[in-house]
Enzyme design. Structure first.
Site, short mmCIF file in Angstrom:
data_model
loop_
_atom_site.label_atom_id
_atom_site.label_comp_id
_atom_site.label_asym_id
_atom_site.label_seq_id
_atom_site.Cartn_x
_atom_site.Cartn_y
_atom_site.Cartn_z
N SER A 124 6.11 -2.52 8.33
CA SER A 124 6.14 -1.85 7.14
C SER A 124 4.71 -1.57 6.53
CB SER A 124 7.11 -2.34 6.19
OG SER A 124 6.62 -3.83 5.83
N ASP A 125 4.49 -0.45 5.98
CA ASP A 125 3.30 -0.44 5.10
C ASP A 125 3.49 -1.51 3.78
OD1 ASP A 125 0.78 -0.13 4.04
OD2 ASP A 125 0.88 1.96 3.99
N TRP A 126 2.56 -1.90 3.57
CA TRP A 126 2.49 -3.13 2.33
C TRP A 126 3.40 -2.96 1.19
CZ3 TRP A 126 0.61 -4.03 6.68
CH2 TRP A 126 -0.15 -5.36 6.97
#
Ligand code: NAG
Ligand code: NAG
Ligand code: NAG
Ligand code: NAG
Ligand code: NAG
Ligand code: NAG
Length: 884
Positions: free
Chosen positions: A296-298
């Site tokens: 996932s992106d942050w």
């Protein structure tokens, strides 16, 4: 990546809410996704391991994973928390990267260090601040793009980072105002795809796992992120547009063997990218045959069970949407979900196997350096657990210098990207006898120092990169004015963006060089009113740059404009003024802004960069769906790709709109001629759909029995650190979860997809897509007399008449010559694959080659296509004008 607010606890929590205009924080249900767009279910998640090139790594991974306990497995699929580190046994070394996974040290599997950015190792010293992606794309030079990747890979490895969080091919550059376009390579899927794949190759050859990002549709910054009050926007993209534009470069990346993929913050068709099963299970893992792991992106993960089932393999940085409270959707919750039967053991095994297999695939099991830097402090010693309440201190930085001679490739990229748009009266190149006056604060380094603004979130001094997480610290900054002074020591420099009132009318030989800039970045920061996207300044130069040029043009009869810019600008306020004779786009040069520019200004070499986007005369020359940003809506903002395939030059060609400077445009000090083009059929191409896809190979198999609850217990006396994310459950929690275990299938049988996608079958999709159908060779000759130079050969395909709804011209390949002396020549080759000559057929869900005659046009820009090759007739002709 990434979420890049302050590291301080309070401001970090606050910045979640401050990163978009304040009116966004209103509680509302979401707007409906427009009718016709749907996020179809695609379950279960396909297993990795079935392509031969990953077979050995999967076999090793299977051996390791089959020995792991439940808590070890759930440990490595998630980060240990934002800004958290971990002591390496016996070494007191923390893992100080922007993302740090848990480990299974009992079996020798370490914590993985995931580090920004796409242009250099972020948040540390002793590294090279390379030119940005957009600059790299502007070189149109495959060899250089690859060489930059090699150097990047060496630096990430040298710092001990396991995972390079780049390259970026999404955003694709659909919206000229988009905040992060500059991290990618240009507004075209083929320029992005080839550049992304070459970067991956260079990086991964050093043993570093590359990450292609962001999947998908992150074409603007505003409203991109889910927060407790509002979902991220939905990019509503139809099937064909997705395949032919936005997914295209991801296919190149998977074909290149990329080890990881990062999902985008936003949703597609109403379903968040981090848990969009059609996108991850269907398109990425089944159709494109991706074998690595999906992160996932942050802070973009928004659920535990759903994201696992939808194909997410790694949660980064491990926290829930609101970080720092020690909560996670995975880690201990994933352990619980497996014990209680909500996430099948089989899915967990595949997640872990994908991560471990990528680690083996890149050879990281052998002598991979451990991280030797801290993203959290520049000091030698620091807090070992920066976000914990009580933390011991210890050495966190070893100051390893990894720059080697990478300044050379950085400078070469910066240099070969410089794009000469206009050069009336051959004002350029200059001589050192020229009487020059320099204007503009963009000519000199930020007086507070090149790294004065954290995350480069200011536009002060020469603009070398945009802002946000996609940056690195400059080791030094070679600014243009210093480089000019090395040639002309007493040059006059007005370090101001306001034209000095008392400037006298200059004599006809005097020359003004005016520096302007335009910045953009991630919307975690607002810079001079721009919220990431260029929403305030739009496509105009910042700091009244237009006025500075106009004023200079009133007093000087020779004006050279140098622009450091994240993307296209509107040049109309001054481009036609008779004194504005030369314009250079230097893009975002990174640390090597000075000498790279002066060697062009003073004619050591010719410019050879070409535009990686079109420069229109007006923003409204592009359709409203791409020239404006989606503004505030109640609930989920809907960003619908109504323009379909028609972005950038594809749209301009369709409506016969002449841009100011066309996609691919770039002048040289010399001139080139293309001759003797020949086309050769390589793999016979039969029109129509693809042949039947290959079967999938075998994948690792494990027992799918839910493990005993005891596999989740922490060892007796385990020293828990507050807010650190662990995968353990207490004995009572674990037993309660096991007792609640249900045998109800988590995925409704009606939602199970059984047919394999017909366009899959290997990494990158059906292997026949990558067959070379035609090869074209063409001789490029420097027909000038005074200057050496490099030429760009660009190949655009024109589909057969009658192909439905297809742009007139589409870039398919490119090549750059070596430096050719006058009369020098080189034979260049460009290739067309089956995919290059196919369209995505929505009915059959497959790529198909239309019947009829294709023409491949060659030239030095999308508006300079003088050579045409007819593929069926097998002939090429020169002296033509191109179809638009
Ligand atoms: C989005 O919806 C369109 C229209 O139904 C469909 O063609 C496309 O495949 C969908 N994309 C995804 C990723 O679900
Ligand atoms: C690797 O390929 C061989 C031969 O096809 C097969 O027997 C084996 O199961 C494969 N291993 C894995 C881990 O997929
Ligand atoms: C998970 O990783 C952390 C960090 O390396 C480590 O302290 C912990 O012991 C690991 N848990 C398991 C079950 O191995
Ligand atoms: C840091 O990296 C260097 C270069 O790869 C390596 O030699 C060194 O052992 C690492 N330092 C530590 C403390 O692990
Ligand atoms: C299993 O645990 C997960 C994570 O806590 C939870 O979301 C889910 O509702 C639980 N399922 C059952 C059947 O208890
Ligand atoms: C023209 O190109 C063909 C194919 O590359 C080559 O065989 C031939 O020698 C070239 N002719 C000239 C005159 O350069």
């Amino acid at each position: 990546m990434v979420f890049a607010c302050s590291t301080r606890l309070l401001s970090l929590a606050l910045c979640l809410f401050l990163q978009r205009p304040s009116h966004a924080a209103t509680l509302h249900p979401r707007d409906a996704v427009p009718s016709g767009f749907e996020a179809r279910p695609y379950y279960p998640a396909p297993h990795g391991g079935w392509v031969p090139s990953w077979n050995d790594s999967y076999a090793k991974a299977q051996k390791l994973v089959s020995q792991m306990t439940l808590a070890e497995k759930t440990n490595i699929t998630g980060g240990v928390g934002i800004y958290m580190g971990k002591i390496w046994p016996r070494r007191t070394l923390i893992f100080p990267c922007v993302g740090n996974t848990g480990s299974a040290l009992r079996l020798g599997f370490p914590q993985l260090c995931l580090q920004d950015s796409a242009l250099g190792v972020a948040s540390t010293d002793g590294v090279t601040a390379f030119p940005a992606g957009i600059t790299t794309g502007a070189t149109w030079d495959k060899g250089l793009i690859y060489a930059r990747g090699v150097a990047l890979g060496k630096e990430f490895r040298g710092k001990g980072a396991n995972v390079y969080l780049g390259p970026t091919v999404g955003p694709l550059g659909r919206k000229p105002l988009g905040g992060r376009n500059w991290e990618g390579f240009g507004s075209d899927p083929v320029l992005q795809g080839i550049s992304g794949a070459l970067t991956i190759k260079g990086v991964q050859e050093q043993g570093v796992i590359a990450t292609i990002k962001h999947l998908i549709g992150n074409e603007q910054e505003m409203y991109r992120m889910y927060n407790p009050f509002q979902p991220g926007y939905s990019a509503n993209i139809d099937d064909r547009t997705l395949h032919e534009l936005y997914l295209w470069p991801f296919a190149d990346a998977v074909k290149a063997g990329v080890g990881s993929v990062m999902t985008a913050y936003n949703a597609v068709n109403g379903s968040a990218c981090s848990q969009n099963s059609y996108l991850l299970n269907g398109l990425l893992k089944d159709e494109l045959g991706f074998q690595g792991f999906v992160m996932s992106d942050w802070l973009s993960q928004i659920s535990g069970v759903s994201s696992a089932l939808a194909g997410l393999d790694m949660s980064m940085p491990g926290d829930t949407m609101v970080p720092l409270f020690g909560n996670s959707y995975w880690k201990y919750e994933l352990t619980r979900s497996v014990l209680n039967g909500s996430v099948p053991v089989d899915r967990l095994n595949d997640m872990v196997t994908r991560i471990v297999a990528a680690w083996y695939q890149l050879g990281q099991d052998k002598d991979y350096p451990r991280p030797n830097f801290s993203s959290n402090t520049k000091s030698r010693d620091g807090l070992l657990y920066p976000a914990a309440l009580f933390s011991p201190t210890g050495q966190v930085n070893w100051f390893v210098n990894v720059q080697a001679d990478h300044n050379l490739v950085a400078r070469q990229v910066a240099h070969d990207a410089i794009t000469l748009l206009k050069n009336d009266d051959t004002l350029l190149p200059l001589s050192t006898q020229s009487r020059i006056t320099v204007f503009g604060t963009d000519a000199a380094v930020n007086p507070d120092g090149p790294n004065a603004c954290g995350n480069r979130a200011c536009n002060k001094g020469t603009l070398g990169m945009g802002w946000g997480s996609g940056v690195a610290e400059y080791p030094y900054f070679d600014d243009p004015i210093s480089a000019i002074r090395r040639r002309i020591p007493d040059v006059t420099f007005h370090n101001t963006d306001t034209f000095p009132q008392n400037t006298p009318q200059s004599s006809p030989d005097d020359i003004a060089i005016v520096f302007i800039s335009s910045d953009a970045g991630e919307n975690s920061f607002t810079v001079e009113g721009n919220h990431g996207d260029r929403d305030k300044d739009q496509l105009s130069a910042w700091h009244n740059g237009d006025k500075l040029i106009q004023d200079a043009a009133a007093k000087f009869s020779n004006v050279i404009v140098v622009a450091h810019t994240v993307g296209p600008l509107l040049l109309e306020p001054w481009i036609a003024l008779p004194s504005v004779k030369s314009v250079l786009f230097a893009h975002l040069p990174g640390q090597e802004a000075g000498e790279s520019l002066t060697s062009i200004l003073f004619g050591d070499t010719s410019p050879s960069g070409h535009l990686p986007y079109s420069i229109t005369k007006s923003a409204s020359d592009l359709p409203a769906s791409v020239s404006t940003l989606r503004g505030f809506a109640f609930g989920q903002v809907q960003d619908t790709y109504t323009e379909g395939l028609y972005i950038d030059y594809r749209h301009l060609h369709r409506y016969n709109i002449t841009p100011r400077y066309a996609f691919g445009h770039g002048l040289s000090y010399t001139t080139f001629a293309l001759s003797n083009a020949t086309i050769r059929a390589v793999t016979p191409l039969v029109p129509g759909p693809l042949p039947p896809r290959p079967e999938k190979g075998p994948v690792p198999s494990y027992s799918s029995t839910i493990p005993p609850a005891a596999e989740a217990f922490a060892p007796p006396g385990f020293n828990f650190i507050w807010r650190y994310l662990y995968s353990f459950l207490s004995a009572s929690d674990a037993s309660a979860a096991a007792a609640a275990a249900t045998t109800n299938p988590t995925i409704h049988p009606a939602q199970k997809t059984t047919d394999l996608p017909p366009s899959g079958g290997a990494e990158g999709g059906h292997p026949a897509l990558w067959d070379i159908a035609y090869e074209i060779s063409v001789t490029v000759r420097n027909v000038g007399t005074a200057h050496a130079g490099k030429a760009s050969v660009q190949a655009y395909v024109q589909f057969p008449a009658g192909t439905p709804d297809t742009p007139v011209l589409q870039l398919r390949d490119f090549a750059k010559t070596r430096e050719l002396a006058p009369d020098g020549e080189e034979t260049m080759r460009v290739r067309l694959t089956r995919r290059d000559l196919s369209i995505w057929d929505v009915q059959s869900q497959g790529w198909t080659v239309p019947e009829g005659e294709f023409v491949v046009w060659l030239g030095e820009g999308s508006d300079r296509l003088g050579v045409g090759c007819w593929v069926q007739r097998g002939v090429c002709e020169g002296g033509l004008r191109g179809p638009v």
